[in-house]
Design a protein around this motif. Structure first.
Motif, mmCIF file in Angstrom:
data_model
loop_
_atom_site.group_PDB
_atom_site.id
_atom_site.type_symbol
_atom_site.label_atom_id
_atom_site.label_comp_id
_atom_site.label_asym_id
_atom_site.label_seq_id
_atom_site.Cartn_x
_atom_site.Cartn_y
_atom_site.Cartn_z
ATOM 1 N N VAL A 143 -23.570 -20.999 -0.203
ATOM 2 C CA VAL A 143 -22.345 -21.714 0.142
ATOM 3 C C VAL A 143 -22.430 -23.130 -0.417
ATOM 4 O O VAL A 143 -23.518 -23.667 -0.611
ATOM 5 N N SER A 201 -20.647 -25.655 1.070
ATOM 6 C CA SER A 201 -20.365 -26.631 2.122
ATOM 7 C C SER A 201 -20.601 -25.972 3.468
ATOM 8 O O SER A 201 -20.723 -24.747 3.567
ATOM 9 N N GLU A 213 -17.723 -23.699 4.416
ATOM 10 C CA GLU A 213 -17.754 -22.430 3.677
ATOM 11 C C GLU A 213 -18.676 -21.425 4.366
ATOM 12 O O GLU A 213 -18.429 -20.222 4.339
ATOM 13 N N LEU A 257 -16.686 -19.831 6.926
ATOM 14 C CA LEU A 257 -15.769 -18.857 6.339
ATOM 15 C C LEU A 257 -16.467 -17.504 6.196
ATOM 16 O O LEU A 257 -15.906 -16.461 6.542
ATOM 17 N N ARG A 315 -11.024 -17.240 8.334
ATOM 18 C CA ARG A 315 -10.320 -18.385 7.756
ATOM 19 C C ARG A 315 -9.899 -19.406 8.796
ATOM 20 O O ARG A 315 -9.768 -20.585 8.482
ATOM 21 N N HIS A 324 -12.752 -21.668 9.343
ATOM 22 C CA HIS A 324 -12.974 -22.384 8.087
ATOM 23 C C HIS A 324 -11.986 -23.531 7.912
ATOM 24 O O HIS A 324 -12.363 -24.675 7.690
ATOM 25 N N SER A 377 -12.765 -27.473 8.125
ATOM 26 C CA SER A 377 -12.584 -28.248 6.886
ATOM 27 C C SER A 377 -11.667 -29.444 7.120
ATOM 28 O O SER A 377 -11.971 -30.564 6.686
ATOM 29 N N ASN A 394 -13.137 -27.795 -2.656
ATOM 30 C CA ASN A 394 -13.586 -26.400 -2.595
ATOM 31 C C ASN A 394 -12.992 -25.644 -1.427
ATOM 32 O O ASN A 394 -12.650 -24.469 -1.553
ATOM 33 N N ASP A 395 -12.924 -26.298 -0.263
ATOM 34 C CA ASP A 395 -12.585 -25.554 0.939
ATOM 35 C C ASP A 395 -11.101 -25.597 1.278
ATOM 36 O O ASP A 395 -10.594 -24.675 1.901
ATOM 37 N N LYS A 449 -9.052 -22.984 -1.946
ATOM 38 C CA LYS A 449 -8.952 -21.754 -1.162
ATOM 39 C C LYS A 449 -7.539 -21.499 -0.649
ATOM 40 O O LYS A 449 -7.149 -20.358 -0.434
ATOM 41 N N VAL A 467 -18.271 -15.690 -3.187
ATOM 42 C CA VAL A 467 -18.932 -16.998 -3.225
ATOM 43 C C VAL A 467 -20.216 -16.910 -4.039
ATOM 44 O O VAL A 467 -20.491 -17.752 -4.895
#
Lengths: 563, 106
Positions: A119, A121, A124, A127, A132, A135, A139, A376-377, A381, B12
């Protein structure tokens, strides 16, 4: 860990340092080097992984020192010295029980899951383990908190610089913000981390002479403890004196809330789930280096307490009425006061540079973790998905600029509404606690369902806040100090989060086992099986030995302060 | 070109493995020991000189210790330590060779 005392360092007037050209030369050299690192690191950024996680390729000594440095922000240095001037040797708890066990746990137990699952982070990881909901919630909360803390750091810097050097606040905010902006936008996490390592050594060079001279001034450690015992009583220079349940002490906490609230819940929440810290370990070059990151950091952490506590104690001994208006000095002034009293030009320049470096690094750690989570998150996403990698590098740079401007805005807001900021900071400090519950339950209990993450996070955060802002602040239950209330709220948040996760898991379907590989204790992911790098089998690089060594050393350090 | 937006563990891992393969940090990042060493040697020299030329007033302020001299020497030694370390154990070139690119100037 979040500074226990008020982070808004209201420094007393009359602390202006007698700086001269020599001191400013030293400061200027540092700023040039900081920018140079940014430009030189720029050519190492090719992919988004390079920009956000240094390509997962840094050696352990660098990530380890950056790990400690990201924590050693100036608010921490001034705040812990203030804490010592106010409460005495209780400060050691924030280090030996409030940091070392959690850092060792992160390295030995959690890092295989974090690093092995690849991952990028902390959200993540949620997640993958949950869903979600958990997540996105984590985030967004993290992104807000990071900007807020970056802004608070910047504001604290402005106050200190105004008091010590006489620069107007807005000049300090804009200059420091611009430098952080430049070096992170250019070199990404690599340049943030490299600067943190450099800052670590400058801070040591600033604090060690100050500690030596302040001890000399009060007649050594013996003279210091004699003076303090006479002024403040026996408990002031012990770690556990007066912490029996029901007995009164200045900290307003007993051994149980210290061990559970500070040592377990708050500390584990901060060190194991705060992405601004964990990110440093995730940028290490292999699993062994990632595991060693917090363990290498643990050793300096054990001893740094002396560098911040001794100036605080000396200030308390020299100015017995520190913290009251009669002395004209606040607790936060302990270190600046001693700098002014003891340091001649030259070393004074190093000390000023060290403080400014620490403020900037504290801000940079938050900005560099913010841009990672936001890009990223959140962005990649949920907003703009599936673009080529170079787009996300460009976006990461853009959001860094926006993040720094947002922090500058936050700093100006803090300057006008400092009470609201203090309130917000407390609010966000409760967010780490439920994060930790969700992690610990999710990592050790396979049955914890997808949905339980989100609800545990929500329930834990709410419970901690209700306990602090309603039950404590409204006086429904009496707790003597804010610190004590903090510890109790943390425990409440932990328990509520755990109960809700348990209950939700009972009523919802578990996550299929094949989706939990490498995320739950007892499973393995392919990432954990990578071969050891040459040289990593050396005994002094074995994580278990390093980790247990740190725990034993911290326990031994308690002995002289316990009897 | 993989998408940077997978939601599952496999997504991922695939994404990050792919990015690791193309990462340039290991090959191109400079050696931090050179910067720390250089800065501390420079600081060490400046502060040591300040110590040698310090007035009595400066020494009195520091409790009779020539703190500039001692700090300067300490910083100088730390700087030299990093430079010697770098000389003795130069950074190893990246093990998993990514796309062969020009080496960093050393």
């Amino acid at each position: 860990m979040h500074t226990p005392t008020d982070a808004h360092a209201y420094l007393a007037a009359g602390l202006r340092l007698p700086t001269n050209g020599l001191d400013y030369t030293i400061l200027a050299i540092y700023f040039v080097v900081v920018l140079g690192i940014g430009f030189a690191a720029r050519r190492s950024v090719r992919t988004s992984l390079d920009f956000f996680l240094s390509g997962r390729s840094l050696p352990a000594w660098i990530t380890g020192l950056a790990f400690i440095s990201a924590n050693l922000a100036a608010t921490e240095i001034l705040g812990m010295a203030a804490n010592s001037a106010q409460y005495g040797a209780y400060t050691v708890h924030w280090y030996w029980i409030g940091a070392i066990p959690a850092m060792v746990f992160l390295g030995l137990v959690m890092m295989p899951f974090y690093y092995g699952s690849k991952v990028r982070s902390v959200p993540e990881f949620l997640l993958l383990r949950f869903d979600r909901g958990a997540h996105l919630l984590s985030s967004i909360l993290f992104a807000f908190a990071a900007i807020l803390i970056a802004g608070v750091n910047l504001y604290a810097l402005a106050i200190v610089v105004e008091a010590l050097l006489g620069w107007p606040q807005w000049v300090a905010i804009v200059v420091a913000g611009a430098f952080v902006l430049a070096y992170i936008t250019l070199g990404g996490l690599s340049s943030a981390i490299y600067n943190e390592v450099l800052q670590f050594f400058v801070i040591l060079a600033a604090l060690i002479p100050l500690v030596v001279l302040s001890l000399k001034k009060v007649g050594g450690w013996g003279g210091l403890t004699r003076t303090l015992t006479r002024q403040h009583g026996d408990h002031f220079v012990t770690a556990w004196g007066g912490t029996g349940i029901g007995s009164a002490n200045p900290l307003g906490a007993n051994w149980l809330t210290i061990v559970l609230g500070l040592g377990f819940v708050l500390s584990f929440g901060y060190w194991t789930t705060n992405f601004a810290e964990v990110q440093r370990a995730l940028s290490a070059r292999n699993l062994s280096a990632a595991q060693r990151t917090p363990l290498i950091a643990a050793y300096p952490k054990i001893f740094i307490v002396f560098l911040v506590m001794i100036p605080g104690l000396v200030a308390a001994a020299l100015v017995p009425n520190i913290g009251t208006s009669a002395s004209g000095l606040q607790y936060n002034d302990a270190i600046p006061y001693l700098m002014q009293e003891l340091l001649p030009n030259g070393v004074l320049g190093i000390a000023v540079t060290g403080l400014l470096a620490a403020f900037m690094a504290g801000m940079a750690a938050n900005v560099s973790s913010f841009n990672t989570v936001f890009t990223n998150d959140i962005w990649a996403k949920y907003v703009v998905k599936g673009r080529e990698d170079s787009y996300y590098v460009r976006f990461g740079r853009l959001i860094t600029v926006i993040g720094v401007f947002a922090s500058i805005g936050t700093a100006f807001l803090a300057a006008s509404f400092s009470n609201i900021m203090a309130y917000l900071q407390t609010l966000f400090s409760f967010f780490n606690v439920p994060m930790f519950v969700v992690f610990i339950v999710g990592m050790f209990w396979k049955r914890a369902s997808k949905k339980s993450g989100f609800w545990g996070l929500l329930a834990g955060t709410t419970a901690a806040m209700v306990n602090y802002f309603v039950i404590y602040k409204q006086g429904i239950v009496r707790i003597p100090t804010d610190q004590g209330a903090n510890f109790v709220s943390a425990i409440a948040g932990f328990v509520a989060g755990a109960i809700v996760m348990f209950a939700v898991s009972l009523f919802t379907r578990p996550k299929p086992e094949e989706e939990l590989q490498g995320l739950v204790y007892g499973t393995r992911s392919p990432g954990m099986a990578e071969p050891a790098a040459p040289g990593d089998e050396a005994w002094y690089r074995r994580p278990a030995l390093l980790g247990w060594g740190a725990v034993v050393l911290a326990a031994l350090c308690y002995i002289p302060f316990s009897f | 070109m993989p998408e940077n937006s997978g939601f599952s563990e496999k997504d991922v891992q695939r994404e990050v493995s792919d990015l690791e393969g193309r990462s340039a940090t290991a090959a191109r990042i400079f050696d931090l020991r050179r910067i720390i060493g250089g800065l501390f040697v420079l600081y060490g020299i400046i502060v040591t000189i300040a110590g040698v030329t310090d007035s009595q007033a400066a020494i009195d302020k520091a409790q009779g210790v020539n703190i500039n001299l001692w700090t300067g020497i300490g910083m100088l030694l730390l700087g030299v330590f990093f430079l010697v370390w770098m000389k003795l154990r130069p950074a190893t070139p990246p093990q998993q060779d990514g796309p062969a690119e020009e080496r960093p100037p050393s």
